[in-house]
Design an enzyme around this catalytic site. Sequence first.
Site, short mmCIF file in Angstrom:
data_model
loop_
_atom_site.label_atom_id
_atom_site.label_comp_id
_atom_site.label_asym_id
_atom_site.label_seq_id
_atom_site.Cartn_x
_atom_site.Cartn_y
_atom_site.Cartn_z
CG ASN A 167 2.67 -5.91 -1.96
OD1 ASN A 167 2.40 -6.70 -2.87
ND2 ASN A 167 1.80 -5.54 -1.04
CB CYS B 3 -2.15 -9.53 -2.77
SG CYS B 3 -1.89 -7.76 -2.87
CG HIS C 176 0.93 -11.10 -0.71
ND1 HIS C 176 1.60 -10.72 -1.85
CD2 HIS C 176 0.33 -9.97 -0.22
CE1 HIS C 176 1.41 -9.43 -2.04
NE2 HIS C 176 0.65 -8.95 -1.07
O1 UT7 Z 1 -0.62 -6.39 -0.59
C1 UT7 Z 1 -1.67 -5.77 0.06
C2 UT7 Z 1 -1.53 -5.94 1.46
N1 UT7 Z 1 -0.85 -4.82 2.05
C3 UT7 Z 1 -0.28 -4.97 3.22
O2 UT7 Z 1 -0.25 -6.06 3.74
C4 UT7 Z 1 0.28 -3.77 3.91
C5 UT7 Z 1 0.16 -3.97 5.39
N2 UT7 Z 1 0.54 -2.81 6.14
C6 UT7 Z 1 1.84 -2.45 6.33
O3 UT7 Z 1 2.73 -3.07 5.80
C7 UT7 Z 1 2.13 -1.31 7.27
O4 UT7 Z 1 0.96 -0.91 7.91
C8 UT7 Z 1 2.80 -0.09 6.59
C9 UT7 Z 1 4.23 -0.42 6.21
C10 UT7 Z 1 2.01 0.32 5.37
C11 UT7 Z 1 2.84 1.09 7.55
O5 UT7 Z 1 3.54 0.73 8.73
P1 UT7 Z 1 2.96 1.10 10.16
O6 UT7 Z 1 3.91 0.61 11.15
O7 UT7 Z 1 1.54 0.54 10.20
O8 UT7 Z 1 2.99 2.68 10.14
P2 UT7 Z 1 1.79 3.73 10.26
O9 UT7 Z 1 0.98 3.74 9.01
O10 UT7 Z 1 1.07 3.48 11.56
O11 UT7 Z 1 2.60 5.08 10.37
C12 UT7 Z 1 3.43 5.37 11.51
C13 UT7 Z 1 4.08 6.71 11.28
C14 UT7 Z 1 3.10 7.82 10.89
O12 UT7 Z 1 3.56 9.01 11.47
P3 UT7 Z 1 2.85 9.59 12.79
O13 UT7 Z 1 1.40 9.79 12.42
O14 UT7 Z 1 3.05 8.54 13.84
O15 UT7 Z 1 3.60 10.85 13.04
C15 UT7 Z 1 3.25 7.90 9.40
O16 UT7 Z 1 2.91 9.19 8.89
O17 UT7 Z 1 5.01 6.62 10.17
C16 UT7 Z 1 4.72 7.65 9.22
N3 UT7 Z 1 5.06 7.14 7.90
C17 UT7 Z 1 6.28 7.25 7.37
N4 UT7 Z 1 7.43 7.80 7.85
C18 UT7 Z 1 8.52 7.72 7.06
C19 UT7 Z 1 4.25 6.48 7.03
N5 UT7 Z 1 4.95 6.17 5.92
C20 UT7 Z 1 6.21 6.63 6.12
C21 UT7 Z 1 7.38 6.59 5.34
N6 UT7 Z 1 8.51 7.15 5.85
N7 UT7 Z 1 7.42 6.00 4.12
#
Ligand code: UT7
Length: 315
Positions: free
Chosen positions: A271, A113, A241
């Site tokens: 993204n 990225c 980004h």
């Molecule tokens: O370009 C490269 C750089 N990439 C980035 O900058 C990405 C940076 N990271 C992010 O944008 C975020 O971390 C994400 C959007 C990927 C994830 O958001 P988060 O708030 O960190 O969520 P999480 O991974 O901590 O997941 C929270 C909950 C989990 O459930 P439990 O374990 O709490 O029951 C996940 O399983 O949300 C669940 N979850 C979803 N639920 C519904 C994860 N993905 C989804 C989804 N829909 N698509």
Amino acid sequence: MDGIKIVGLGKSVPQKILTNDDLAQMVETNDEWIVSRTGIRTRHICETESHQDLCLHAAKVAIADAGIEPGQIGACIVATVSADNVCPAAACLLQRDLGLPEDIPCFDLNAACTGFLEAMHVMECILNASARKFGLVIGCEELSHLVNWEDRSTCILFGDGAGAAVVESSSEYAFTDTVLGCRGDEALLHIPGAGAAEPSVISMEGTAVFRFAVEMIPKCIAQVLEKKQATMEDVDCFVFHQANARIIDHVVHKLHIPPEKCFKNIQEYGNTSAASIPLALAELKELKKIGPGSKVLMVGFGGGMTWGGTMVELA
Ligand code: UT7
């Protein structure tokens, strides 16, 4: 050393739009979760277009916008992790398809990225050693080929697209004070290569990457401003980004950036990795939010792990 200015911009996105509701038919997710956690509402996905088509179209628009001929280009770099071929490079096929001179460097660059900003800096250095003064820098991704469509934590994030910039080198411009960095890591963000046992799809420790981004962006901004001997007030527009709207909002809040000075189009494109910054620049110009003399501070971060920042003026 001579610096560069951006003299032309172009973008290209595939026609097919994938909505959050479409994704909810494919994995267990919903529009509310995706919008509240990422800001993303839609992304464009290649169905009939290739990576090369996106590169070519964005490049043609940028060259026309610059008002130059392809024969004046002194180097071509495509920042990407998702080109159609490992070999020949997307940039080499652009040499043929755009009719660029044969005696110039054309190559692809992989810094995930941060790729577009790394490519801009490399271009600045190449043009300093070239008799030709224009360069073509493209960020292009077809990430839909690298997404695991069964992994809801990543497949909702990414989109396809391209952005292109024609830059001009001149002794009238100061050499850009670019900041670039790297901390080798394959745990936080990984796309296995051709020889790997696992399938070549994106895996990511989302929360750790989020933390990395919100720490790195303010550091990059401070370093760029210090090198440039500039202040936040000197910046007309901030382009980060587009990885997550919450990352951008966090930085805007922390650094007291007027929200109207910080562009976001992640809601529409998701993204697009190396394409996200030039895609945003091209759109800002289309919307007449930036124009001649605008000073744009850009920050990229992502796989590698890599990061970079720079401040460039528009001609
Ligand atoms: O370009 C490269 C750089 N990439 C980035 O900058 C990405 C940076 N990271 C992010 O944008 C975020 O971390 C994400 C959007 C990927 C994830 O958001 P988060 O708030 O960190 O969520 P999480 O991974 O901590 O997941 C929270 C909950 C989990 O459930 P439990 O374990 O709490 O029951 C996940 O399983 O949300 C669940 N979850 C979803 N639920 C519904 C994860 N993905 C989804 C989804 N829909 N698509």
